[in-house]
Design a protein around this motif. Structure first.
Motif, short mmCIF file in Angstrom:
data_model
loop_
_atom_site.label_atom_id
_atom_site.label_comp_id
_atom_site.label_asym_id
_atom_site.label_seq_id
_atom_site.Cartn_x
_atom_site.Cartn_y
_atom_site.Cartn_z
N PRO A 200 0.38 -1.30 0.01
CA PRO A 200 -0.24 -0.09 0.35
C PRO A 200 0.60 1.24 -0.35
CG PRO A 200 -0.21 -1.01 1.97
CD PRO A 200 0.69 -2.21 1.30
N LEU A 201 1.61 1.58 0.65
CA LEU A 201 3.03 2.02 0.36
C LEU A 201 2.56 3.05 -0.67
CD1 LEU A 201 4.33 4.66 2.58
CD2 LEU A 201 6.21 2.71 2.40
N ILE A 202 3.92 1.56 -2.03
CA ILE A 202 4.62 1.91 -3.05
C ILE A 202 3.09 2.81 -4.12
CG2 ILE A 202 5.06 0.84 -4.70
CD1 ILE A 202 6.60 -0.45 -3.40
N LEU A 203 1.39 2.06 -3.69
CA LEU A 203 1.16 2.18 -4.62
C LEU A 203 0.65 3.46 -4.16
CD1 LEU A 203 -1.27 -1.17 -4.15
CD2 LEU A 203 0.25 -0.27 -6.95
N GLY A 204 0.52 3.64 -2.95
CA GLY A 204 -0.24 5.19 -2.78
C GLY A 204 1.18 6.35 -2.78
N ALA A 205 2.01 5.81 -3.05
CA ALA A 205 3.48 7.14 -3.43
C ALA A 205 3.18 7.04 -5.06
CB ALA A 205 5.00 6.29 -3.91
N ILE A 206 2.62 6.12 -5.65
CA ILE A 206 2.19 5.81 -7.39
C ILE A 206 0.74 7.30 -7.55
CG2 ILE A 206 1.69 4.60 -9.10
CD1 ILE A 206 2.88 2.57 -8.39
N THR A 207 -0.05 6.50 -6.54
CA THR A 207 -0.88 7.53 -6.81
C THR A 207 -1.11 8.60 -6.83
OG1 THR A 207 -2.51 5.53 -6.31
CG2 THR A 207 -3.93 8.10 -6.09
N ASN A 208 0.33 9.07 -5.71
CA ASN A 208 0.16 11.00 -5.30
C ASN A 208 0.72 11.18 -6.69
OD1 ASN A 208 -0.92 9.99 -3.24
ND2 ASN A 208 1.07 9.70 -1.77
N THR A 209 2.20 10.77 -6.84
CA THR A 209 2.58 11.40 -8.53
C THR A 209 1.51 12.05 -9.32
OG1 THR A 209 4.51 9.00 -7.64
CG2 THR A 209 4.49 10.57 -9.97
N GLU A 210 0.52 10.93 -9.73
CA GLU A 210 -0.46 11.25 -11.15
C GLU A 210 -1.16 12.92 -10.48
OE1 GLU A 210 -3.27 8.66 -11.41
OE2 GLU A 210 -4.31 9.22 -13.03
N GLU A 211 -1.22 12.97 -9.04
CA GLU A 211 -1.86 13.82 -8.24
C GLU A 211 -1.02 15.04 -8.74
OE1 GLU A 211 -3.26 12.95 -4.09
OE2 GLU A 211 -5.01 11.87 -5.37
N ARG A 212 0.37 15.13 -7.72
CA ARG A 212 1.40 15.74 -8.44
C ARG A 212 1.98 16.47 -9.38
NH1 ARG A 212 5.84 16.43 -4.43
NH2 ARG A 212 5.01 15.65 -2.42
N VAL A 213 1.32 15.57 -10.64
CA VAL A 213 2.03 15.91 -11.86
C VAL A 213 0.28 16.99 -12.68
CG1 VAL A 213 1.53 14.89 -13.90
CG2 VAL A 213 2.69 13.43 -12.98
N LEU A 214 -1.12 16.63 -12.06
CA LEU A 214 -1.69 17.04 -12.15
C LEU A 214 -1.77 18.75 -11.68
CD1 LEU A 214 -5.03 14.57 -11.98
CD2 LEU A 214 -3.66 15.63 -14.43
N THR A 215 -1.11 18.88 -10.24
CA THR A 215 -1.59 19.89 -9.96
C THR A 215 -0.20 20.84 -10.47
OG1 THR A 215 -1.41 19.23 -8.07
CG2 THR A 215 -0.69 21.27 -7.70
N LEU A 216 0.85 20.02 -11.22
CA LEU A 216 2.12 20.87 -11.99
C LEU A 216 1.34 21.57 -12.62
CD1 LEU A 216 5.20 18.84 -10.89
CD2 LEU A 216 4.66 21.16 -10.19
N GLU A 217 0.71 20.48 -13.92
CA GLU A 217 0.24 20.94 -15.09
C GLU A 217 -0.71 22.86 -14.62
OE1 GLU A 217 -1.58 17.54 -16.54
OE2 GLU A 217 0.28 17.24 -18.07
N SER A 218 -1.56 22.44 -13.27
CA SER A 218 -2.48 23.24 -13.36
C SER A 218 -1.81 24.94 -13.17
CB SER A 218 -3.07 23.28 -12.28
OG SER A 218 -2.78 22.83 -11.35
N LYS A 219 -0.55 24.84 -12.33
CA LYS A 219 -0.22 25.75 -12.00
C LYS A 219 1.14 26.66 -13.58
CE LYS A 219 0.07 24.88 -7.41
NZ LYS A 219 1.14 24.56 -5.89
N GLY A 220 0.86 25.67 -14.03
CA GLY A 220 1.43 26.01 -15.56
C GLY A 220 3.77 25.57 -15.52
#
Length: 263
Positions: A200-220
């Motif tokens: 669950p730790l690794i799967l959670g880290a992969i899921t958080n990575t997707e959220e980070r990518v979306l956050t960075l894209e929204s901030k240009g």
């Protein structure tokens, strides 16, 4: 364009030094460790022992004594283990101490003191640096020095990831404990609880990575053009004094080393 500027406010004068000034102190301190390690009294690098005391004094003066005490415990365990192994398993003709079949050899003791206190001092000064300097300060200074902002983000993201994964691991372990899984005890019991928690730790880290990518894209993040920053790193005004003291101490130790060679 509206632009808010944020600054890190620190009451302590040492902790408030510019990150580049503190990094210079770290480099000079490590250089002093190398020089002092070459000064030996009857094959023992005993001057490394009082030199290590500089780190806790510096942490105490910087107001990060509690954080340093927690962080240095793991390093102390590793250094003590290295000291014991070196002292007992590097044989030499001279035996310093003996108890039944346990023997402490002179060469091993000298090697143990040099290696363990070198690790303690170098790890200790890095603990002081990272406990008195926030990650975003380091990232901002690196970007100001001309480093690409993407590399700076990778650097600060890596530092933050250690803390994030640590907190996630504690949460997962507490959840396992609430379900009745034994998480405390000897190393075998802890290993049984640790490895199932990795999934669950690794799967959670992969899921958080997707959220980070979306956050960075929204901030240009990938937009070409000049970047604006909300955070600024300013000098406290004591950097020249701190750098001067650090350089003077280093030069004094270097002169001491040269005099011991020549006299």
């Amino acid at each position: 364009m509206w632009k808010e500027k944020l600054k890190v406010k620190k009451d302590n004068k040492i902790a408030a030094l510019h990150p580049s000034s503190k990094f210079l102190i770290v480099c000079l301190y490590i250089l002093c460790v190398i020089i002092i390690g070459t000064i030996k009294v009857d094959t023992y690098s005993i001057f490394l022992i009082p030199w290590f005391l500089v780190v806790p004094i510096l942490c105490l003066a910087s107001g990060v004594w509690k954080e340093f005490r927690k962080a240095i415990k793991a390093v102390l365990f590793i250094a003590a283990l290295i000291f014991i192994v070196q002292s007992l398993f590097i044989p030499s003709e001279i035996i310093v101490w003996r108890w039944k079949f346990i023997k402490v050899y002179k060469a091993g003791l000298a090697s143990g003191i040099a290696l363990s206190f070198s690790i303690l001092t170098i790890a200790g000064i890095f603990i002081w640096y990272f406990k008195t300097t926030e990650n975003k300060e380091i990232s901002r200074v690196l970007e100001n020095s001309g480093l690409n902002y993407k590399i700076c983000y990778v650097f600060i993201s890596s530092l933050q990831m250690v803390k994030v994964l640590g907190n996630s691991s504690k949460t997962i372990m507490n959840a396992q404990k609430a379900r009745g899984v034994e998480t405390e005890g000897n190393i075998i019991v802890r290993s049984k609880a640790f490895f199932p928690s990795m999934v669950p730790l690794i799967l959670g880290a992969i899921t958080n990575t997707e959220e980070r990518v979306l956050t960075l894209e929204s901030k240009g993040f990938d937009v070409n053009g000049p970047k604006t920053h909300l955070f600024e790193v300013v000098k406290s005004g004591n950097e020249k004094l701190a750098d001067g003291i650090a350089i003077m101490i280093t030069v004094a130790i270097l002169i001491w080393r040269i005099l011991l060679w020549t006299l």
